[in-house]
Scaffold this motif. Structure first.
Motif, PDB file in Angstrom:
ATOM      1  N   GLN A 197       0.834  -1.212   0.000  1.00  0.00           N
ATOM      2  CA  GLN A 197       0.000   0.000   0.000  1.00  0.00           C
ATOM      3  C   GLN A 197       0.863   1.254   0.000  1.00  0.00           C
ATOM      4  N   LEU A 198       1.925   1.231   0.797  1.00  0.00           N
ATOM      5  CA  LEU A 198       2.812   2.393   0.835  1.00  0.00           C
ATOM      6  C   LEU A 198       3.530   2.581  -0.490  1.00  0.00           C
ATOM      7  N   ALA A 199       3.958   1.473  -1.094  1.00  0.00           N
ATOM      8  CA  ALA A 199       4.742   1.559  -2.324  1.00  0.00           C
ATOM      9  C   ALA A 199       3.906   1.977  -3.520  1.00  0.00           C
ATOM     10  N   THR A 200       2.645   1.528  -3.582  1.00  0.00           N
ATOM     11  CA  THR A 200       1.830   1.805  -4.764  1.00  0.00           C
ATOM     12  C   THR A 200       0.727   2.831  -4.542  1.00  0.00           C
ATOM     13  N   GLY A 201       0.284   2.998  -3.300  1.00  0.00           N
ATOM     14  CA  GLY A 201      -0.807   3.927  -3.047  1.00  0.00           C
ATOM     15  C   GLY A 201      -0.404   5.240  -2.421  1.00  0.00           C
ATOM     16  N   VAL A 202       0.798   5.276  -1.801  1.00  0.00           N
ATOM     17  CA  VAL A 202       1.244   6.494  -1.113  1.00  0.00           C
ATOM     18  C   VAL A 202       2.436   7.127  -1.807  1.00  0.00           C
ATOM     19  N   LEU A 203       3.481   6.336  -2.054  1.00  0.00           N
ATOM     20  CA  LEU A 203       4.727   6.885  -2.586  1.00  0.00           C
ATOM     21  C   LEU A 203       4.551   7.629  -3.911  1.00  0.00           C
ATOM     22  N   PRO A 204       3.800   7.091  -4.891  1.00  0.00           N
ATOM     23  CA  PRO A 204       3.669   7.851  -6.153  1.00  0.00           C
ATOM     24  C   PRO A 204       3.057   9.239  -5.956  1.00  0.00           C
ATOM     25  N   GLN A 205       2.177   9.390  -4.968  1.00  0.00           N
ATOM     26  CA  GLN A 205       1.547  10.696  -4.754  1.00  0.00           C
ATOM     27  C   GLN A 205       2.483  11.692  -4.087  1.00  0.00           C
ATOM     28  N   VAL A 206       3.320  11.225  -3.169  1.00  0.00           N
ATOM     29  CA  VAL A 206       4.160  12.144  -2.400  1.00  0.00           C
ATOM     30  C   VAL A 206       5.550  12.307  -2.987  1.00  0.00           C
ATOM     31  N   LEU A 207       5.885  11.540  -4.029  1.00  0.00           N
ATOM     32  CA  LEU A 207       7.241  11.602  -4.576  1.00  0.00           C
ATOM     33  C   LEU A 207       7.622  13.013  -5.055  1.00  0.00           C
TER      34      LEU A 207
END
Length: 581
Positions: A197-207
């Motif tokens: 979830q962190l790798a695909t649902g959070v990281l792309p948004q906050v990168l």
């Protein structure tokens, strides 16, 4: 009289009573905040007068300024080979320190964010680490790590990297808390683990936000490297400190000019990259919001399956084409080039700084002994002197905040695009802000120490002028972020530019401006502590002197005194923000 004895009392009376209490409480808090702000303003004005910062002082120092220019000019630049070596050392240390802060801040931010942490204890613990990293001066960290790892780049990298977690970790946690929960919900519904979830649902948004904040911290660390040079960190800062000890002002000012150029270039480069990253992310979010969504892809940003079946019903060859069919357009080529250059810069910086795992792990064995030198805290029989110097540091910060506010408000106002009379004026004052931000406060303090002499006046003037760079930018951004509808409504009634600013723009930005001024006070207290290293008054001189004579218990006492002062200011700022907003 009780509620039951009131004649014809409505049944909703208790709710009305609660409503009155809730309505009165913000009024009382607002009144208390106003009086506290007035008290701080009066105290700042008193500090300004008590430090004898006036026109007569500046006029008397005019002769010293002319004499200093005569002693510093012409500038004496070192041979270009040495200049490149010093610049390379500084940039390598700053890049490694910024990278270290990012690596440490990401997991801490995940634990500190309310929407990604599992327990309240984890969140409070992570937030506590962020506050602690921000409160401990980087100079103190550098002194500790010199005792552990000896001379070299390792101490500077660790000092700047760990101290940067205080800012980077907070920014990263705030970015995670502001994400769109749709993508994370979608992958969780598909059975993804927490890490997925962190790798695909959070990281792309906050990168993009992560990258922008890392670049911003790189700018700050480049200026901090000058300060750490005075306690032994290699590079341009150490060369400046050595030149000043030898009273070689032409060489010191030449190196300071090199630092200024590097800081301005880094500010322009990071600003361009931030503008290039964040607008694209915002446009992508808006495009995703307009796309049709299915129950499984709602809020995830995934394309709606076309008519004729979902991805699982297609032939394997078509599914493979969908997965790997991303074209190599200009944007993808540019992002790949950015990634390759960044990777090369990091590898080159690690090699140039001479960092290695062997040095790190071998030095860890000295950590318990080094820490034991700093505990327990000691006063060295100079506690009254320490408290008096701490009060001088607070007065320097208050006077500098007053000077900085008086200078930054008009500069920031003219730099705001919705207030400035012309784009040319905006560009000029934006360039002025960038230029001043590029000058390390320590360099300004050195100049004012030479001109006005040792003492608090030099520190207050240095921090006051340096505040234009940070506070001016924050003022301009806050004015540009107000609701333009209010301004347009006032213009439609025939209001002039000044009337629109006073009645429409300024009232909307006032809460943010108050918060920015308090943040500047917080920054000035920390900076005033460090400026004492070069004789600009305050407790910083005691900090450096105690480290030189190996009185590390006194160093701890100084750190605790500054830490307590900073906590008071941060608590006051937090109360103001909650009350005014």
């Amino acid at each position: 009289m009780s509620q039951a004895t009131l004649p014809d009392a409505p049944r909703a009376a208790p709710a009305r009573k609660d409503g009155v209490r809730v309505a009165v409480r913000p009024t009382l808090l607002g009144t208390a905040a106003v009086f506290t702000m007035l008290a701080l303003s009066v105290l700042s004005l008193w500090a300004f007068v008590d430090l004898q910062i006036n026109v007569a002082t500046l006029v008397d120092s005019a002769g010293n300024a002319v004499d200093f220019l005569g002693r510093a000019l012409p500038l004496d630049f070192p041979p270009w080979e040495e200049l490149l070596r010093l610049s390379g050392q500084t940039l390598a240390i700053v890049v490694c320190a910024t990278l270290l802060s990012v690596v440490i801040s990401v997991p801490i931010a995940v634990l500190a964010a309310g929407n990604t942490t599992s327990t309240r204890a984890s969140r409070l613990g992570a937030r506590g680490l962020i506050v602690l990293a921000r409160a401990v001066p980087d100079v103190v960290l550098a002194i500790i790590f010199f005792r552990v790892f000896g001379l070299g780049a390792m101490a500077g990298v660790l000092a700047m990297g760990i101290h940067s977690v205080g800012m980077v970790g907070k920014m990263y946690a705030d970015a995670i808390e502001q994400i769109d929960e749709g993508p994370r919900t979608a992958v969780r519904a598909a059975g993804a683990s927490r890490l997925q979830q962190l790798a695909t649902g959070v990281l792309p948004q906050v990168l993009p936000s992560f990258t922008a904040n890392a670049l911003h911290r790189f700018d700050i660390n480049l200026r901090i490297s000058v300060v750490l040079g005075f306690v032994g960190v290699e590079g341009l800062g150490y060369a400046i400190a050595s030149s000043l000890r030898e009273l070689d002002y032409p060489r010191a000012m030449a190196l300071a000019l090199v630092v200024l150029v590097l800081c301005v270039l880094a500010e322009l480069l990071s600003g361009a990259l931030r503008r290039g990253l964040l607008p694209r992310q915002e446009r992508r979010v808006r495009r995703q919001a307009r796309r049709p969504r299915t129950s499984l892809t709602a809020g995830s940003g995934l394309r709606k399956p076309p008519p004729g079946g979902d991805a699982q019903s297609r032939p394997a060859q078509q599914r493979s084409a969908v997965r790997v069919g991303m074209p190599w357009d200009r944007r993808r080529v540019r992002r790949t080039a950015y990634a390759a250059v960044s990777f090369a810069a990091v590898v080159g910086s690690v090699v140039a700084a001479g960092l290695g795992p062997g040095q790190f792990f071998s030095g860890l064995g000295n950590l318990p002994h080094a820490l034991s030198l700093f505990w327990p805290p000691e006063t060295g029989s100079i506690l009254p002197t320490l408290l008096a110097d701490l009060w001088v540091t607070v007065k320097i910060a208050l006077a500098a905040t007053l000077i900085g506010t008086a200078l930054a408000l008009p500069v920031g106002t003219l730099a705001a695009r919705n207030v400035s009379p012309s784009p040319f004026t905006t560009g000029v004052f934006r360039a002025l802000i960038v230029f001043i931000r590029g000058i390390p406060e320590l360099v300004l303090a050195i100049v004012f120490v030479v001109i006005t002499g040792l003492g608090a006046v030099a520190g207050a003037l240095a921090l006051g002028i340096g505040a234009i760079g940070l506070l001016g930018k924050l003022v301009a951004d806050s004015l540009e972020e107000v609701d333009s509808g209010v301004e347009q409504a006032l213009r439609a009634t025939g209001a002039g530019r000044w009337q629109v600013f006073v009645s429409g723009t300024l009232p909307q930005a006032a809460p943010a401006l108050v918060g920015h001024v308090l943040y500047q006070l917080d920054v000035n207290i920390r900076a005033a502590t460090l400026l004492g290293i070069v004789g600009a008054g305050g407790i910083g001189f005691q900090l450096l002197n105690a480290s030189r004579v190996l009185e590390f218990g006194v160093v701890t006492t100084v750190m605790l005194l500054v830490f307590a002062t900073v906590l008071v200011v941060e608590g006051l700022a937090l109360w103001f923000r909650r009350t005014v907003s």
